[in-house]
Design a protein around this motif. Structure first.
Motif, short mmCIF file in Angstrom:
data_model
loop_
_atom_site.label_atom_id
_atom_site.label_comp_id
_atom_site.label_asym_id
_atom_site.label_seq_id
_atom_site.Cartn_x
_atom_site.Cartn_y
_atom_site.Cartn_z
N LYS A 2 16.47 8.09 1.83
CA LYS A 2 15.62 7.34 2.75
C LYS A 2 15.60 5.86 2.40
CE LYS A 2 11.02 7.73 0.59
NZ LYS A 2 10.61 6.34 0.70
N LYS A 3 15.39 5.04 3.43
CA LYS A 3 15.31 3.61 3.22
C LYS A 3 14.04 3.25 2.45
CE LYS A 3 17.58 2.37 7.60
NZ LYS A 3 17.41 1.61 8.88
N PRO A 4 14.11 2.27 1.54
CA PRO A 4 12.88 1.80 0.89
C PRO A 4 11.95 1.19 1.94
CG PRO A 4 14.83 1.05 -0.30
CD PRO A 4 15.32 1.63 0.98
N SER A 5 10.67 1.50 1.84
CA SER A 5 9.70 1.02 2.83
C SER A 5 8.77 -0.01 2.21
CB SER A 5 8.89 2.20 3.38
OG SER A 5 8.28 2.92 2.34
N ILE A 6 8.50 -1.06 2.96
CA ILE A 6 7.66 -2.16 2.47
C ILE A 6 6.55 -2.43 3.47
CG2 ILE A 6 7.61 -4.59 1.77
CD1 ILE A 6 10.60 -4.36 1.17
N LEU A 7 5.31 -2.47 2.98
CA LEU A 7 4.15 -2.82 3.80
C LEU A 7 3.80 -4.29 3.53
CD1 LEU A 7 1.76 -2.19 5.67
CD2 LEU A 7 0.52 -1.33 3.65
N ILE A 8 3.81 -5.10 4.58
CA ILE A 8 3.49 -6.52 4.47
C ILE A 8 2.10 -6.75 5.06
CG2 ILE A 8 4.17 -8.85 5.12
CD1 ILE A 8 7.05 -7.63 5.48
N ILE A 9 1.17 -7.23 4.24
CA ILE A 9 -0.21 -7.45 4.67
C ILE A 9 -0.47 -8.96 4.69
CG2 ILE A 9 -2.62 -6.85 4.27
CD1 ILE A 9 -1.63 -4.58 2.42
N ASP A 10 -0.65 -9.49 5.90
CA ASP A 10 -0.85 -10.94 6.06
C ASP A 10 -1.50 -11.20 7.41
OD1 ASP A 10 -0.45 -13.81 6.40
OD2 ASP A 10 1.05 -13.65 4.80
N ASP A 11 -2.51 -12.06 7.42
CA ASP A 11 -3.20 -12.34 8.68
C ASP A 11 -2.43 -13.30 9.57
OD1 ASP A 11 -5.20 -15.18 8.14
OD2 ASP A 11 -3.89 -14.28 6.62
N GLU A 12 -1.34 -13.88 9.06
CA GLU A 12 -0.53 -14.81 9.84
C GLU A 12 0.78 -14.15 10.24
OE1 GLU A 12 -1.16 -17.73 11.02
OE2 GLU A 12 -3.10 -18.08 10.06
N PRO A 13 0.98 -13.82 11.53
CA PRO A 13 2.23 -13.18 11.97
C PRO A 13 3.46 -14.00 11.63
CG PRO A 13 0.56 -13.06 13.70
CD PRO A 13 0.01 -13.96 12.63
N ASP A 14 3.33 -15.33 11.60
CA ASP A 14 4.48 -16.17 11.29
C ASP A 14 5.01 -15.89 9.88
OD1 ASP A 14 4.35 -17.29 13.77
OD2 ASP A 14 3.39 -19.16 13.11
N ASN A 15 4.08 -15.60 8.96
CA ASN A 15 4.50 -15.31 7.58
C ASN A 15 5.30 -14.01 7.52
OD1 ASN A 15 3.22 -17.59 6.62
ND2 ASN A 15 1.30 -16.52 6.14
N PHE A 16 4.89 -13.04 8.34
CA PHE A 16 5.65 -11.79 8.42
C PHE A 16 7.05 -12.07 8.94
CE2 PHE A 16 7.18 -8.30 11.13
CZ PHE A 16 7.36 -7.33 10.17
N ASP A 17 7.14 -12.92 9.95
CA ASP A 17 8.45 -13.24 10.53
C ASP A 17 9.37 -13.87 9.48
OD1 ASP A 17 7.59 -12.30 12.97
OD2 ASP A 17 7.04 -14.28 13.75
N VAL A 18 8.79 -14.74 8.64
CA VAL A 18 9.59 -15.36 7.59
C VAL A 18 10.12 -14.32 6.61
CG1 VAL A 18 9.49 -16.92 5.59
CG2 VAL A 18 8.44 -17.61 7.76
#
Length: 358
Positions: A2-18
């Protein structure tokens, strides 16, 4: 895998995009949560291998989210990388004290992010492998205890009956046969455990002597005559007519190897069938030993794996199957420079074959 899974927790969607852009060339499964409460609720369904957690968030900040996640035993092993614009020693100490495993400062650098993510995922992978190994060991211990207890219970019950009940001689003999069979199962299992441990540790020393296999085989068969008779099985030896060549081996270990193969053949053979032990001297100078039965056989995908520790072939109800006997056989045969394999018997059954140099 299975692919490694990563949870990204951030209130700014732009940071997730980066972060998503920086990790786009990696085969990761990414999931996004905008706040700590949603992230904690997501854990149950997403079950990440790694968390990238922003520190500065409205409401519950990242340090408190980290503390809450690490307080739950089910999620303690998930590595958390804090993503923060803070860079003072005390701020970083607060992150680590909350349970964070690593941190990366903003603005996020692509090379550093990939390296830290890879490092934390490697640690998580090692942890998961260790947990799998520990679970396997726990299961094996439970199986071994169960399989030791069953024949021991049979021995004690039969002895208790013989001591307290007046049986006719014929029934006494039957009970004694049952006791012998149970004791034999115990002996084989305990010997396998001890010998495998010694072989793996490299502490076992083989005692090589020149032996005549045509004398050894009848001795092996005689050990199982009573057990085979209970299932109405015929034990047959097929030995060379010509004078046999002697083989330099550890006689005791080869005897035990054949004991294991014969014990397996008896366990899996249906009543009123034959088990054949065949010896053949090859023109190459090697000797071939075969134990042939009419049981369920070994499926093709398992023919190599079945000789590994704790690997079980065809599951049979009511039959002890820990997966140590064949592993022991493989260790002994290979220590003698030989080979062991299994093939189909026609129309049904298995042929376990050993090749040894003479």
């Amino acid at each position: 895998m299975k692919k490694p899974s990563i949870l990204i927790i951030d209130d700014e969607p732009d940071n997730f995009d980066v972060i998503e852009t920086f990790l786009s060339d990696r085969d990761y499964l990414l999931h996004y949560a905008t706040n700590g409460q949603d992230a904690i609720a997501t854990l149950e369904t997403f079950n990440p291998d790694l968390i990238l957690l922003d520190v500065m968030m409205p409401g519950i900040d990242g340090i408190e989210v980290c503390r809450r996640i690490k307080a739950m035993s089910k999620w303690q092993a998930i590595p958390i990388i804090m993503v923060t614009a803070l860079n003072s020693k005390s701020d970083l100490a607060d992150c680590l004290n909350a349970g964070a495993d690593d941190f990366i400062t903003k603005p996020v650098n692509a090379i550093e992010l990939r390296a830290r993510v890879h490092s934390m995922l490697r640690i998580k992978h090692h942890y998961d492998d260790l947990q799998t190994l520990l679970k396997l060991r726990e299961d094996m211990v439970n199986m071994i205890v169960h399989d030791l207890r069953n024949p021991l219970t049979g021995v004690l019950l039969s002895l208790d009956l013989l001591r307290n009940v007046e049986y006719p001689r014929e029934q006494q003999q039957k009970k004694l046969g049952e006791i012998y069979s149970s004791a034999k199962v115990l002996q084989v299992l305990i010997d396998d455990l001890l010998q495998i441990s010694l072989l793996e540790s490299g502490k076992f020393r083989f005692n090589y002597t020149a032996i005549d296999l045509c004398e050894l085989i009848p001795s092996v068969l005689s050990n199982f005559e009573a057990i085979a008779a209970q299932k109405n099985l015929s034990l047959i030896s097929k030995l060379p007519d010509l004078p046999s060549r002697k083989v330099t081996v550890d006689a005791n270990m080869i005897h035990r190897t054949l004991n294991n193969l014969l014990s397996n053949a008896i366990k899996f053979s249906p009543p009123h069938t034959q088990i054949i032990v065949k010896v053949e001297f090859l023109t190459s100078g090697d000797v071939k030993i075969q134990v042939i039965d009419s049981g369920p056989g070994v499926p093709d995908p398992l023919r190599l794996k079945i000789f590994e520790k704790y690997e079980i072939g065809t599951l049979m109800p009511g039959i002890s199957q820990i997966g140590l006997g064949l592993a022991f056989c493989k260790m002994v045969v290979e220590a003698h420079g030989g080979k062991i394999s299994v093939s189909n018997n026609q129309p049904q059954g298995a042929i376990f074959e050993i090749i040894l140099a003479t």
